[in-house]
Motif scaffolding. Sequence first.
Motif, mmCIF file in Angstrom:
data_model
loop_
_atom_site.group_PDB
_atom_site.id
_atom_site.type_symbol
_atom_site.label_atom_id
_atom_site.label_comp_id
_atom_site.label_asym_id
_atom_site.label_seq_id
_atom_site.Cartn_x
_atom_site.Cartn_y
_atom_site.Cartn_z
ATOM 1 N N LEU A 135 -16.662 -1.419 23.714
ATOM 2 C CA LEU A 135 -15.436 -0.635 23.910
ATOM 3 C C LEU A 135 -14.662 -0.977 25.168
ATOM 4 O O LEU A 135 -13.452 -0.922 25.200
ATOM 5 N N VAL A 163 -11.885 5.692 21.412
ATOM 6 C CA VAL A 163 -13.109 5.840 20.617
ATOM 7 C C VAL A 163 -14.196 6.504 21.463
ATOM 8 O O VAL A 163 -14.881 7.430 21.027
ATOM 9 N N PRO A 205 -0.691 14.150 6.345
ATOM 10 C CA PRO A 205 -0.639 12.739 6.754
ATOM 11 C C PRO A 205 -1.274 11.779 5.752
ATOM 12 O O PRO A 205 -1.047 10.583 5.832
ATOM 13 N N GLU A 206 -2.050 12.308 4.809
ATOM 14 C CA GLU A 206 -2.713 11.411 3.860
ATOM 15 C C GLU A 206 -2.176 11.562 2.438
ATOM 16 O O GLU A 206 -2.842 11.200 1.474
ATOM 17 N N ARG A 228 6.210 7.531 7.821
ATOM 18 C CA ARG A 228 5.647 8.868 8.051
ATOM 19 C C ARG A 228 6.038 9.391 9.426
ATOM 20 O O ARG A 228 6.409 10.551 9.583
ATOM 21 N N GLN A 229 5.960 8.523 10.421
ATOM 22 C CA GLN A 229 6.341 8.934 11.771
ATOM 23 C C GLN A 229 7.798 9.381 11.803
ATOM 24 O O GLN A 229 8.141 10.427 12.352
ATOM 25 N N THR A 254 7.743 17.629 13.399
ATOM 26 C CA THR A 254 7.293 17.731 14.795
ATOM 27 C C THR A 254 8.456 17.948 15.774
ATOM 28 O O THR A 254 8.261 18.436 16.875
ATOM 29 N N SER A 256 2.778 4.326 7.829
ATOM 30 C CA SER A 256 2.635 5.075 9.083
ATOM 31 C C SER A 256 3.969 5.197 9.799
ATOM 32 O O SER A 256 4.247 6.201 10.437
ATOM 33 N N VAL A 314 -0.069 0.692 17.324
ATOM 34 C CA VAL A 314 -0.799 1.800 16.696
ATOM 35 C C VAL A 314 -0.405 1.935 15.223
ATOM 36 O O VAL A 314 -1.257 2.091 14.356
ATOM 37 N N ARG A 315 0.906 1.847 14.953
ATOM 38 C CA ARG A 315 1.360 2.021 13.574
ATOM 39 C C ARG A 315 1.658 0.658 12.959
ATOM 40 O O ARG A 315 2.774 0.151 13.041
ATOM 41 N N ILE A 326 -6.374 11.389 12.674
ATOM 42 C CA ILE A 326 -5.357 10.820 11.787
ATOM 43 C C ILE A 326 -5.110 9.366 12.166
ATOM 44 O O ILE A 326 -4.767 9.067 13.308
ATOM 45 N N ARG A 327 -5.289 8.505 11.204
ATOM 46 C CA ARG A 327 -5.102 7.083 11.485
ATOM 47 C C ARG A 327 -3.629 6.731 11.656
ATOM 48 O O ARG A 327 -2.778 7.273 10.969
ATOM 49 N N GLU A 328 -3.378 5.801 12.545
ATOM 50 C CA GLU A 328 -2.034 5.242 12.748
ATOM 51 C C GLU A 328 -0.991 6.304 13.038
ATOM 52 O O GLU A 328 0.165 6.174 12.638
ATOM 53 N N LEU A 329 -1.398 7.365 13.733
ATOM 54 C CA LEU A 329 -0.433 8.447 13.972
ATOM 55 C C LEU A 329 0.554 8.046 15.057
ATOM 56 O O LEU A 329 0.224 7.857 16.162
ATOM 57 N N TRP A 373 3.056 11.259 19.744
ATOM 58 C CA TRP A 373 1.754 11.332 19.086
ATOM 59 C C TRP A 373 1.715 12.692 18.407
ATOM 60 O O TRP A 373 1.534 13.697 19.090
ATOM 61 N N GLY A 374 1.981 12.679 17.088
ATOM 62 C CA GLY A 374 2.162 13.964 16.416
ATOM 63 C C GLY A 374 3.304 14.690 17.112
ATOM 64 O O GLY A 374 4.336 14.088 17.414
#
Lengths: 375, 278, 195
Positions: C151, B213, A255-256, A327-328, A336, A324, A318-319, B275-278, B252-253
Amino acid sequence: MAKAKRDDVAVTVLDKDGLGDFIKNLRKSGYQVFGPRRDSDAVIYDLIDGADDLPAGWGSEQKGGHYRLRRRDDGALFGYGLGPQGWKRQLYPPRQKLFAATRKEGGGFTLAPPAPPDPPMAFIGVRACELAAIARQAKVFGDRDFADPGYQRRLAEALIVAVQCGEALDTCFCASMGTGPEVKAGFDVKLTELIDESRHVFVAEAGTPRGAKLLKAAKPASPADIKAAAQVVKNAEIQQKHLDPAAARALAANPEHPRWDQVAARCLTCGNCTMVCPTCFCTTVEDVTDLKGDNAERWRKWDSCFTTDFSYIHGGAVRTEARSRYRQWITHKLSTWVDQFDETGCVGCGRCITWCPVGIDITEEAAAITGQGRN
Amino acid sequence: MNVLPHDPMVPVPFRIEKVRRDLSDTFTMEMVPEAGGDFAFRPGQFNMLYVFGVGEVPISISGDPADRSVLVHTTRAVGTVTEALDALKPGDVLGVRGPFGTAWPVEAAFGHDLVFVAGGVGLAPLRPAIYQAMAHRERFGRVIVLYGARTPEDILYKKELERWRGRFDLDVLVTVDRATGKWGGNVGVVTNLVARGGFDPLNTASFVCGPEVMMRYAAAALEKKGVARDNIWVSVERNMKCGCGLCGHCQWGPHFTCKDGPVFRFDGIADLFQIREL
Amino acid sequence: MVKPENLGRIIDEHPFFQGIDATLRELLVGCAANERFDAGQFLFRQGQSAKKFFLIRAGTVAVEIDQPGRPPIIIETIAEGDIAGWAWMVEPYQSTFDARAMTLVRALSFDAQCLRRKMEADPALGFEVMRRFVPVMAHRLAAARLQMLDLYGPTKKPKPEKTAKPEKAEAKSKGRNRAADARLEKAESKKKKDG
């Protein structure tokens, strides 16, 4: 499409008129017949009246971000390669009404299911990769706990006339993905177009009793015809693009990778790839009301994971970054999806390459990110 | 579910019987199927609630799974649809699709200490599991509810928490991020309560629900305490639109959050959290 | 008074002192005392010389900041098993917050000045003490940061101010009668006059 029964297999030969009669019969038995048709500068899958609508003598030139029709030097009816969109347009329309809601007197509302279904469809000219795509979507829309009844019904009713490719486009990689070019299953009738100096015919093989019935009057194929048909599909195995599906599984584990930034710098996040991809299935919903607010409808519309709103949860998306979202898309397609459905979400049709305005090539990106040393 | 129609995309009308305001922006509705019948669900599952002409929103079920006669939802008004929900009154009708998703594995935790860690409105999706656990109280070691809220005024189900705290067989610890007024209780993040322990880490199951979080840090605190990853469960929020794995939005993944989740065992998703922005 | 051997047992049983070496244990027992605070009493106050640290055995302590005319702001509460006070090891050895007993509090206190001298004389011992205190400080810092995040706060974003869409703004900018521009021009001309 009904289940195949091998003892019903009949291999026949149709000439062009025979194909015309075949289509005419389908229409007569109540099918809406969809097939390839030239519409301005592309060959699209649309309602056809008969064999005359087929794009005789048209071919196409396709590469990254490039699609041009060109005249062929033969009169092939199925020589156009692939249309911009596969059959999901018919099986899972871009806009579908989910229900209508009407306010009741005295409070509350009633919910009415969508209108009764249209007559069954017949598809003329479904390629091997497209058959694979249909099978993959069928799994998404019904493999697990919940099924989409509309999709399942449309597919069950559809009569599928597959056509074997006689040549590959520059963007094709079905051979890598194991989905083509040979049509092996999932059809009612399989056509192979044979053209030489002396004749222009179609070897037609039934895959189901329903298909066999349609071919009952046709002339049986000779062993030479069958051999020639097998040779035709061999030619289409010569392909320029390759993708290693096993290696591409590693996309999710990277992912990176710096390559995501590079591809994001080119990607316009336009979502074209998701619209032309024959397996992409994501949808959103739209709620509409009339002016008085007494009648409401809910529509399901194709959606794309390239939009920011796609991943919205309360507070924000989120993305947010292009990387991102690209990538998704590719990770889902090649990695996936296998976790989810035990097969890859890519059938190797190459449409996402052709219709990407900047020519991003899924095979190149997958190879680069999973370290296959190509670029 | 007994009222789920053949097409999972078509809602079933439910009539609102009661509305209770919990917090300034949070309210609890009780509703029953208009056509009669029961509603069965497992703790942790959610419904898609449809407001006529406005749209749909995923809301976890927060009632007692043993009581099938009424469907209970606690909602925080934060967006268009939830605000429209907030405007509904007893007698009004809304559409319900569900229940969807995975459940808190209350029965699988039999024989263990059971630690609930909740943050903010994250207490709502845990409440059915707390009810279920208390219905089988004798099957557990200690049962502990650790709850963090923003301020004393933001404590959800306050009366119920007080009632629970009065029981000898349930430990309830509440903490707030910011003390206001005459608050004489704990101040600090809910992870501090985890660190304080009171359970046998080697024999504990923990259900964690709150902002992502908070869940990440709560899981870390549990792990630090010695609770194994495969004994921790979390409830993940993504963009659930269809609720049944058809629309693709909540991916999500490798997971469809709506059907592989929302309740995930932590060992299966801990890496995705990173993982960011997944 | 608690007898030294009892203090030793408390120390042995407490996770904070787990695996402690014999020298340090002896030293700690030597400088420990049992203390009791009624609700409202202070364990230490901001600005005071940090002479002690505490191991809370029972009760709840509020770590707080006083402010005039308003109730004190409680930053966090610490309870049974927690350590209160680490300012004794950071120059200038002054307490940075108030620590107030919210309930009846029983605590072991440790003479920090004595311990500090020993730590300076014996760096190995000093390291041993630091090794136990730094995680406490790190934990507090992490908790404070999380607390700062708000939060559970309202996620509703303030309603966005109405902004013209870019294409509209462009179209508009062709006109000369936009209020904002007019004001600007006025201001400009005024400036010129003034100048």
